[in-house]
Motif scaffolding. Structure first.
Motif, PDB file in Angstrom:
ATOM      1  N   ASP A  10      -8.712  -4.384   2.548  1.00  0.00           N
ATOM      2  CA  ASP A  10      -9.538  -5.352   3.257  1.00  0.00           C
ATOM      3  C   ASP A  10      -8.827  -5.631   4.568  1.00  0.00           C
ATOM      4  O   ASP A  10      -7.628  -5.397   4.695  1.00  0.00           O
ATOM      5  CB  ASP A  10      -9.738  -6.635   2.445  1.00  0.00           C
ATOM      6  CG  ASP A  10     -11.003  -7.377   2.848  1.00  0.00           C
ATOM      7  OD1 ASP A  10     -11.682  -6.940   3.808  1.00  0.00           O
ATOM      8  OD2 ASP A  10     -11.319  -8.396   2.218  1.00  0.00           O
ATOM      9  N   ALA A  13      -5.176  -7.310   5.076  1.00  0.00           N
ATOM     10  CA  ALA A  13      -4.600  -7.780   3.810  1.00  0.00           C
ATOM     11  C   ALA A  13      -3.130  -7.344   3.761  1.00  0.00           C
ATOM     12  O   ALA A  13      -2.783  -6.297   4.302  1.00  0.00           O
ATOM     13  CB  ALA A  13      -5.371  -7.202   2.633  1.00  0.00           C
ATOM     14  N   TRP A  18      -5.116  -5.854  -5.760  1.00  0.00           N
ATOM     15  CA  TRP A  18      -5.751  -7.146  -6.050  1.00  0.00           C
ATOM     16  C   TRP A  18      -5.692  -7.450  -7.539  1.00  0.00           C
ATOM     17  O   TRP A  18      -5.843  -6.561  -8.375  1.00  0.00           O
ATOM     18  CB  TRP A  18      -7.212  -7.103  -5.617  1.00  0.00           C
ATOM     19  CG  TRP A  18      -7.379  -6.892  -4.147  1.00  0.00           C
ATOM     20  CD1 TRP A  18      -7.159  -5.731  -3.449  1.00  0.00           C
ATOM     21  CD2 TRP A  18      -7.758  -7.862  -3.179  1.00  0.00           C
ATOM     22  NE1 TRP A  18      -7.393  -5.931  -2.117  1.00  0.00           N
ATOM     23  CE2 TRP A  18      -7.772  -7.225  -1.920  1.00  0.00           C
ATOM     24  CE3 TRP A  18      -8.124  -9.206  -3.272  1.00  0.00           C
ATOM     25  CZ2 TRP A  18      -8.112  -7.897  -0.755  1.00  0.00           C
ATOM     26  CZ3 TRP A  18      -8.462  -9.877  -2.103  1.00  0.00           C
ATOM     27  CH2 TRP A  18      -8.451  -9.219  -0.856  1.00  0.00           C
ATOM     28  N   GLY A  24      -8.749 -14.828 -10.559  1.00  0.00           N
ATOM     29  CA  GLY A  24      -8.987 -15.255  -9.187  1.00  0.00           C
ATOM     30  C   GLY A  24      -9.156 -14.181  -8.147  1.00  0.00           C
ATOM     31  O   GLY A  24      -9.411 -14.476  -6.993  1.00  0.00           O
ATOM     32  N   ALA A  25      -9.020 -12.932  -8.512  1.00  0.00           N
ATOM     33  CA  ALA A  25      -9.240 -11.806  -7.590  1.00  0.00           C
ATOM     34  C   ALA A  25      -8.484 -11.970  -6.270  1.00  0.00           C
ATOM     35  O   ALA A  25      -9.007 -11.685  -5.213  1.00  0.00           O
ATOM     36  CB  ALA A  25     -10.729 -11.604  -7.341  1.00  0.00           C
ATOM     37  N   PHE A  26      -7.246 -12.415  -6.335  1.00  0.00           N
ATOM     38  CA  PHE A  26      -6.454 -12.596  -5.124  1.00  0.00           C
ATOM     39  C   PHE A  26      -5.698 -11.313  -4.790  1.00  0.00           C
ATOM     40  O   PHE A  26      -5.410 -10.502  -5.666  1.00  0.00           O
ATOM     41  CB  PHE A  26      -5.487 -13.770  -5.267  1.00  0.00           C
ATOM     42  CG  PHE A  26      -4.496 -13.625  -6.390  1.00  0.00           C
ATOM     43  CD1 PHE A  26      -3.262 -13.022  -6.180  1.00  0.00           C
ATOM     44  CD2 PHE A  26      -4.795 -14.096  -7.663  1.00  0.00           C
ATOM     45  CE1 PHE A  26      -2.353 -12.887  -7.213  1.00  0.00           C
ATOM     46  CE2 PHE A  26      -3.893 -13.964  -8.715  1.00  0.00           C
ATOM     47  CZ  PHE A  26      -2.666 -13.358  -8.484  1.00  0.00           C
ATOM     48  N   VAL A  27      -5.389 -11.168  -3.507  1.00  0.00           N
ATOM     49  CA  VAL A  27      -4.612 -10.005  -3.073  1.00  0.00           C
ATOM     50  C   VAL A  27      -3.149 -10.241  -3.411  1.00  0.00           C
ATOM     51  O   VAL A  27      -2.624 -11.338  -3.229  1.00  0.00           O
ATOM     52  CB  VAL A  27      -4.809  -9.713  -1.569  1.00  0.00           C
ATOM     53  CG1 VAL A  27      -4.291 -10.840  -0.687  1.00  0.00           C
ATOM     54  CG2 VAL A  27      -4.183  -8.385  -1.175  1.00  0.00           C
ATOM     55  N   LEU A  28      -2.513  -9.201  -3.933  1.00  0.00           N
ATOM     56  CA  LEU A  28      -1.094  -9.301  -4.253  1.00  0.00           C
ATOM     57  C   LEU A  28      -0.264  -9.151  -2.982  1.00  0.00           C
ATOM     58  O   LEU A  28      -0.640  -8.410  -2.071  1.00  0.00           O
ATOM     59  CB  LEU A  28      -0.692  -8.221  -5.258  1.00  0.00           C
ATOM     60  CG  LEU A  28      -0.904  -8.548  -6.736  1.00  0.00           C
ATOM     61  CD1 LEU A  28      -2.343  -8.824  -7.071  1.00  0.00           C
ATOM     62  CD2 LEU A  28      -0.349  -7.458  -7.613  1.00  0.00           C
ATOM     63  N   SER A  29       0.821  -9.840  -2.931  1.00  0.00           N
ATOM     64  CA  SER A  29       1.740  -9.754  -1.797  1.00  0.00           C
ATOM     65  C   SER A  29       2.738  -8.620  -2.050  1.00  0.00           C
ATOM     66  O   SER A  29       2.852  -8.129  -3.179  1.00  0.00           O
ATOM     67  CB  SER A  29       2.503 -11.071  -1.652  1.00  0.00           C
ATOM     68  OG  SER A  29       3.417 -11.216  -2.737  1.00  0.00           O
ATOM     69  N   HIS A  32       4.765  -9.506  -4.969  1.00  0.00           N
ATOM     70  CA  HIS A  32       4.113  -9.212  -6.247  1.00  0.00           C
ATOM     71  C   HIS A  32       4.348  -7.752  -6.639  1.00  0.00           C
ATOM     72  O   HIS A  32       4.591  -7.451  -7.807  1.00  0.00           O
ATOM     73  CB  HIS A  32       2.603  -9.457  -6.183  1.00  0.00           C
ATOM     74  CG  HIS A  32       2.193 -10.888  -6.165  1.00  0.00           C
ATOM     75  ND1 HIS A  32       1.486 -11.425  -5.122  1.00  0.00           N
ATOM     76  CD2 HIS A  32       2.377 -11.882  -7.060  1.00  0.00           C
ATOM     77  CE1 HIS A  32       1.252 -12.695  -5.380  1.00  0.00           C
ATOM     78  NE2 HIS A  32       1.782 -13.001  -6.543  1.00  0.00           N
TER      79      HIS A  32
END
Length: 104
Positions: A10, A13, A18, A24-29, A32
């Motif tokens: 995305d 990002a 993700w 929560g469908a959040f993007v991993l850092s 992470h």
């Protein structure tokens, strides 16, 4: 931690990985990714794939800079999905190639 991940770029990002919708469908850092225990080579390839997307499918263009860029992105995504699943046994990785036209 997770039973599945989504591999998807995305715009700008931090990574293309993700968490599932159930959490929560959040993007991993990048941190992470370190906690997942991925080796340096795979982490680097994932970050480069995300950067390739940002460089060749910029938000202001809203499309690929060339058909070859789209094809390369899709091919690399397939390879990364397989490698991520091998690196994380028991975890399912879904590849979302939303930016690749259906006819590619």
């Amino acid at each position: 931690m997770f039973d599945r991940l989504r591999l998807m770029s995305d715009y700008e990002a931090p990574t293309p990985v993700w968490a599932p919708a159930s959490v929560g469908a959040f993007v991993l850092s990048p941190t992470h990714l370190d906690h997942l225990g991925l080796d340096e080579t795979l982490r680097t390839r994932l970050l480069r794939w995300q950067q390739y997307f940002d460089d060749h499918h910029p938000a202001d263009l809203c499309g690929w800079d060339s058909p070859g860029s789209s094809q390369r992105y899709a091919s690399e995504g397939e390879q990364l999905r397989e490698e991520l699943e091998r690196a994380l046994p028991g975890l399912r990785v879904e590849l979302d190639l939303w930016p690749v036209p259906a006819d590619d």
